[in-house]
Structure formats: structure tokens, C-alpha cells
Design a protein around this motif. Structure first.
Motif, PDB file in Angstrom:
ATOM      1  N   GLY A 232       0.960  -1.392  -0.295  1.00  0.00           N
ATOM      2  CA  GLY A 232       0.056   0.059   0.214  1.00  0.00           C
ATOM      3  C   GLY A 232       0.889   1.214   0.088  1.00  0.00           C
ATOM      4  O   GLY A 232       1.576   1.608  -0.877  1.00  0.00           O
ATOM      5  N   PHE A 233       1.028   1.808   0.973  1.00  0.00           N
ATOM      6  CA  PHE A 233       1.640   3.313   1.372  1.00  0.00           C
ATOM      7  C   PHE A 233       3.200   2.977   1.385  1.00  0.00           C
ATOM      8  O   PHE A 233       3.623   3.844   0.979  1.00  0.00           O
ATOM      9  CB  PHE A 233       1.079   4.010   2.405  1.00  0.00           C
ATOM     10  N   SER A 234       3.199   2.024   2.241  1.00  0.00           N
ATOM     11  CA  SER A 234       4.757   1.756   2.436  1.00  0.00           C
ATOM     12  C   SER A 234       5.072   0.535   1.992  1.00  0.00           C
ATOM     13  O   SER A 234       4.297  -0.331   1.578  1.00  0.00           O
ATOM     14  CB  SER A 234       4.935   1.910   4.032  1.00  0.00           C
ATOM     15  N   THR A 235       6.206   0.063   2.296  1.00  0.00           N
ATOM     16  CA  THR A 235       6.546  -1.346   1.836  1.00  0.00           C
ATOM     17  C   THR A 235       6.670  -2.458   2.679  1.00  0.00           C
ATOM     18  O   THR A 235       7.205  -3.483   2.743  1.00  0.00           O
ATOM     19  CB  THR A 235       8.319  -1.342   1.110  1.00  0.00           C
ATOM     20  N   ILE A 236       5.687  -2.103   3.748  1.00  0.00           N
ATOM     21  CA  ILE A 236       5.579  -3.099   4.720  1.00  0.00           C
ATOM     22  C   ILE A 236       4.324  -3.920   4.833  1.00  0.00           C
ATOM     23  O   ILE A 236       3.913  -4.854   5.655  1.00  0.00           O
ATOM     24  CB  ILE A 236       5.818  -2.916   6.298  1.00  0.00           C
ATOM     25  N   ASP A 237       3.119  -3.509   3.918  1.00  0.00           N
ATOM     26  CA  ASP A 237       1.826  -3.874   4.193  1.00  0.00           C
ATOM     27  C   ASP A 237       1.657  -5.329   3.286  1.00  0.00           C
ATOM     28  O   ASP A 237       2.563  -5.830   2.766  1.00  0.00           O
ATOM     29  CB  ASP A 237       0.861  -2.766   3.182  1.00  0.00           C
ATOM     30  N   GLY A 238       0.538  -5.865   3.590  1.00  0.00           N
ATOM     31  CA  GLY A 238       0.291  -7.145   2.565  1.00  0.00           C
ATOM     32  C   GLY A 238       0.662  -8.308   3.138  1.00  0.00           C
ATOM     33  O   GLY A 238       0.575  -8.597   4.306  1.00  0.00           O
ATOM     34  N   LEU A 239       1.589  -8.854   2.464  1.00  0.00           N
ATOM     35  CA  LEU A 239       2.007 -10.208   2.517  1.00  0.00           C
ATOM     36  C   LEU A 239       2.924 -10.403   3.793  1.00  0.00           C
ATOM     37  O   LEU A 239       3.844  -9.088   4.012  1.00  0.00           O
ATOM     38  CB  LEU A 239       2.727 -10.864   1.590  1.00  0.00           C
ATOM     39  N   MET A 240       3.301 -11.304   4.699  1.00  0.00           N
ATOM     40  CA  MET A 240       4.399 -11.209   5.286  1.00  0.00           C
ATOM     41  C   MET A 240       5.797 -11.466   4.521  1.00  0.00           C
ATOM     42  O   MET A 240       5.633 -12.229   3.748  1.00  0.00           O
ATOM     43  CB  MET A 240       4.189 -12.628   6.473  1.00  0.00           C
ATOM     44  N   MET A 241       6.795 -11.002   4.911  1.00  0.00           N
ATOM     45  CA  MET A 241       7.958 -11.017   3.902  1.00  0.00           C
ATOM     46  C   MET A 241       9.039 -11.882   4.735  1.00  0.00           C
ATOM     47  O   MET A 241       9.028 -12.097   5.975  1.00  0.00           O
ATOM     48  CB  MET A 241       8.638  -9.656   3.397  1.00  0.00           C
TER      49      MET A 241
END
Ligand SMILES: Nc1ncnc2c1ncn2[C@@H]1O[C@H](COP(=O)(O)OP(=O)(O)O)[C@@H](O)[C@H]1O
Ligand SMILES: CC(=O)OP(=O)(O)O
Ligand SMILES: [Mg+2]
Length: 396
Positions: A232-241
């Protein structure tokens, strides 16, 4: 004096690695780079430069001396090695992966002083990536002042999302300031969107692509245009990485800051660097290590990784209005048959059926004959995408 060969150099500066590739200026540009390589382990005392030639032979494998080697020291070492080794080449353009293009940039652009100023203003939007992207551009400008530097944005592919997919349920005034869902890994998705018609006659239908690398995200496309994505807005949203938490209850952040006295800096470290596969397993961020481990914590981390992908697949299929094809790409998507197997097993309700032998062989098409969804494994090539953009933009 012998004539130099012309080539396009690409630079992909990530949070802990810098990748590069050199593509001969052919028409069209071959997907196979003349040389490609990377510096890994930036910020540690085990920083290493590895490079492979066109035939896949390893031509460099050297340690970069020093404790906590910085991005700029790593970049210097890489460029010194490259320029000393490839003296017979004239670089005619450099393509840079730039993670954030803000609201302003929706396609690649030649970097001049004004553009560089804009890119610097995006640093707060992607603090782990953008500073290194900008530093890479400045270093190449200094080394090769006559050569055009092209910024290729990770956010660009997602600008086609409908407004509703870019909105947060926040006050309008914040949205007006650019607090929106941008999405990332766009060069990878763009490459897959171009390559897909060779492999599936449903490429123009409702397709979900899972880009599963150290950073991981998924995107839904219709007619090969993005309609929704998990970052979304940052590179930490959504899937676990690998080390990032992915989707999180925002109330939890408030709770931790309030009850534990964590600062923004603490939260940044926890959410970006200490979470994900590494945080849950307590062992490693590397999927290979976790798959090979018999420890229950490793098993649980892999299970959560796959579960989150399967849940997001359902959500993205809803955004696309159904599902015709599912594509796996990125280091994990391309190589971890076990991850694909688990995700597909949990997604059988969507009509997905996988051929186990094809999956184990990492075939391009891994769906079974009775699958109502095409399931594919397509290697991504962000580097080629940048070289192609540079060639097109400069009419080389
Ligand atoms: N053969 C393999 N089996 C399982 N996982 C793999 C394999 N090869 C690479 N990976 C995983 O791919 C991830 C890195 O993906 P990559 O796309 O190279 O990352 P980056 O985001 O740095 O570009 C790591 O978690 C690594 O363990
Ligand atoms: C945007 C992003 O997450 O990039 P990477 O996967 O290279 O960390
Ligand atoms: Mg990557």
C-alpha cells in the motif's frame, strides 16, 4: 583503436543488496545480460560481490573488506570492479530501479536536477529503499556525467488501479496530501504482464501475480493492467515478507508505543527488520533455510507465509471479479515448489488444481488438466525491464 561495444547498465539498489546488469544494445534487447551480479550483506561484516557472465559462469566472488559495509562503500566497490573489468564497453544509458515515484511519476523519466529534487522529496515515503536509489543515481552521474540516467519506478505499474483501490478509509484531507495505496514491485509485474501471453491464452483475463522474494507482494491484473495490489503506502503492508510483518492491525502499533514506550525508530526496526519469516521463526529470513529446518518455529513461519498468500489471493480474485490465471515469480515463487504446493492446496476452492510433477520440476505451466485456473511459474526480469525502458525512452 578498437570500437567499444555499446551497452545499457541497470542498477537495482535494495535495502540490503545492490544488483546490477549490463545489456548489449541490441534490437530488441536480449533478456540475457552480458553480466549480472550483486553485492549482498550490506551493513554486515560479510559483504560480498558475486557476478555471473552470459553463460552463467561465476566471474567474481569476492569479499568487500570492512565492518558494517555501507551502501555507498558497496556501490563504489561494485562500480570499480565493473568499470575495471568491462573496459571494452561504452555505457550509453543507466536504468535505475526507483522504488517510489510519488503521485508525480507514472512512467520512466530521464533524471535531471529537477527530477532528482523530486526523488529526494520521496525519501520519507520509502525510507529503506529511496535513499539508496537516489545515492545510486548520484554516484553514476558523478562517474559517467555524459550518460543519461533513467529512473524506472516501482509504483508506476499500479497507477492504473481504480481510485477505490488506492483509497484508505482516512479523512479526505490526508488523501489529498498523497496518503494513498501506491503499490510496489511494479517493474516485476510489468515484465510478467509483457511475458504472459507467450505462456497462457488467458493472459488478458483476470490474473493474479505473486512476486515472492525477500520483499513480497501480489497484484491483480485485468487486461494486463493492475486493478489491486497488496502493498500500500509503504513497503511493509500485505504479505508477510523476509523481515517485514505485512498487514497488521494499526491499533497494535498504537498499543505497543503506548504500553512499551517504543519510539518511531523502535517500531521501524521491529516492523521492517525484525519481523516476517525471521521474526516468526527466530531462525532465518531465508526460505531455503526454513524449508530445510525441522524446528517447529520454522514450520510455523512457512505456514503463516503461505496462509497469508492464500488469503490475499481470495481478496485479489474478488477485486478482479474472478480468476483465470495465477503466476508465481521472485526467488521464492520461482524456486520453492513447497510454497506453491501449499498455496495452491489452500486455494482449491477457486478451482485451482496443480500437477505435482510439473510443480516439482518448476515447469512454466504447473496446473493440472482439470484446473479451471492456469497456474504458472514465470521468472521475473526487472533488470531487462529497465534496459528496455531506457532504450525506448532514449530511442537508442
Ligand atoms: N531454491 C530455492 N528454494 C527456496 N527458496 C529459495 C530458493 N532460491 C531462492 N529462494 C528464496 O528467495 C528469496 C529471495 O528472493 P529474491 O527474489 O532473490 O529476493 P530480492 O527481494 O532480494 O530480489 C529468499 O528467501 C530465498 O531463500
Ligand atoms: C519495494 C520492495 O519491497 O522491494 P524489495 O523487494 O526489493 O525489498
Ligand atoms: Mg526483489
Amino acid at each position: 583503436m578498437s570500437q567499444k561495444k555499446q551497452g545499457i547498465l541497470t542498477i537495482n539498489a535494495g535495502s540490503s543488496s545492490i544488483k546490477f546488469a549490463l545489456f548489449p544494445l541490441d534490437h530488441p534487447i536480449s533478456p540475457q545480460a552480458e553480466v549480472s551480479g550483486q553485492i549482498d550483506g550490506i551493513g554486515t561484516n560479510a559483504t560480498k560481490l558475486v557476478a555471473h557472465d552470459r553463460a552463467g559462469e561465476r566471474i567474481a566472488n569476492q569479499a568487500i573488506a570492512g565492518d558494517a559495509v555501507s551502501h555507498s562503500a558497496a556501490l563504489d566497490a561494485m562500480l570499480q570492479w565493473f568499470l575495471a573489468t568491462y573496459t571494452g564497453w561504452q555505457i550509453v544509458a543507466v536504468g535505475h530501479r526507483v522504488v517510489h515515484g510519488g503521485e508525480r511519476y507514472s512512467k520512466p523519466i530521464i533524471v535531471d536536477t529537477t527530477v532528482l529534487g523530486h526523488l529526494e522529496s520521496f525519501i520519507p515515503l520509502a525510507p529503506l529503499h529511496e535513499p539508496h536509489n537516489v545515492a545510486g543515481i548520484k554516484a553514476l552521474q558523478a562517474l559517467l556525467p555524459e550518460v543519461p540516467q533513467i529512473a524506472c519506478f516501482d509504483t508506476a505499474f499500479h497507477r492504473s488501479q481504480p481510485d477505490v483501490a488506492q483509497l484508505f478509509g482516512l479523512p479526505r484531507a490526508l488523501t489529498a496530501e498523497g496518503i494513498k495505496r501506491y503499490g510496489f514491485h511494479g517493474l516485476s509485474y510489468e515484465y510478467i504482464a509483457r511475458a504472459l501471453p507467450q505462456h497462457s491464452h488467458r493472459a488478458n483475463g483476470r490474473v493474479v501475480v505473486a512476486h515472492l522474494g525477500n520483499g513480497a507482494s501480489m497484484a491483480a491484473m485485468v487486461n494486463r493492467k493492475c486493478v489491486a495490489t497488496t502493498l500500500g503506502f509503504s513497503t511493509i503492508d500485505g504479505l508477510m515478507m523476509g523481515t517485514r510483518c505485512g498487514n497488521l492491525d494499526p491499533g497494535l502499533i498504537l498499543h505497543l508505543m503506548e504500553t512499551k514506550g517504543f519510539t518511531v525508530k523502535d517500531m521501524t526496526r521491529i516492523l521492517y527488520k525484525e519481523s516476517g519469516l525471521l521474526g516468526v521463526s527466530g531462525i532465518s529470513q531465508d526460505m531455503r533455510t526454513l524449508l530445510a529446518s525441522s524446528k517447529p518455529e520454522a514450520h510455523e513461519a512457512v505456514e503463516l507465509f503461505c496462509y497469508r498468500i492464500a488469503r490475499e489471493l481470495g481478496s485479489l480474485a474478488a477485486a478482479a471479479g474472478g480468476l483465470d490465471a495465477l503466476v508465481f515469480t521472485g526467488g521464492i515463487g520461482e524456486h520453492a515448489a513447497e510454497v506453491r504446493r501449499r498455496v495452491c492446496l489452500q486455494s482449491e476452492w477457486l478451482g485451482i488444481r496443480v500437477n505435482p510433477e510439473a510443480n516439482a520440476r518448476h515447469d512454466i505451466v504447473i496446473s493440472a488438466g482439470n484446473s479451471s485456473v492456469d497456474v504458472l511459474v514465470v521468472p521475473t526480469n526487472e533488470e531487462w525491464m529497465m534496459a528496455h525502458h531506457a532504450q525506448t525512452l532514449l530511442a537508442l
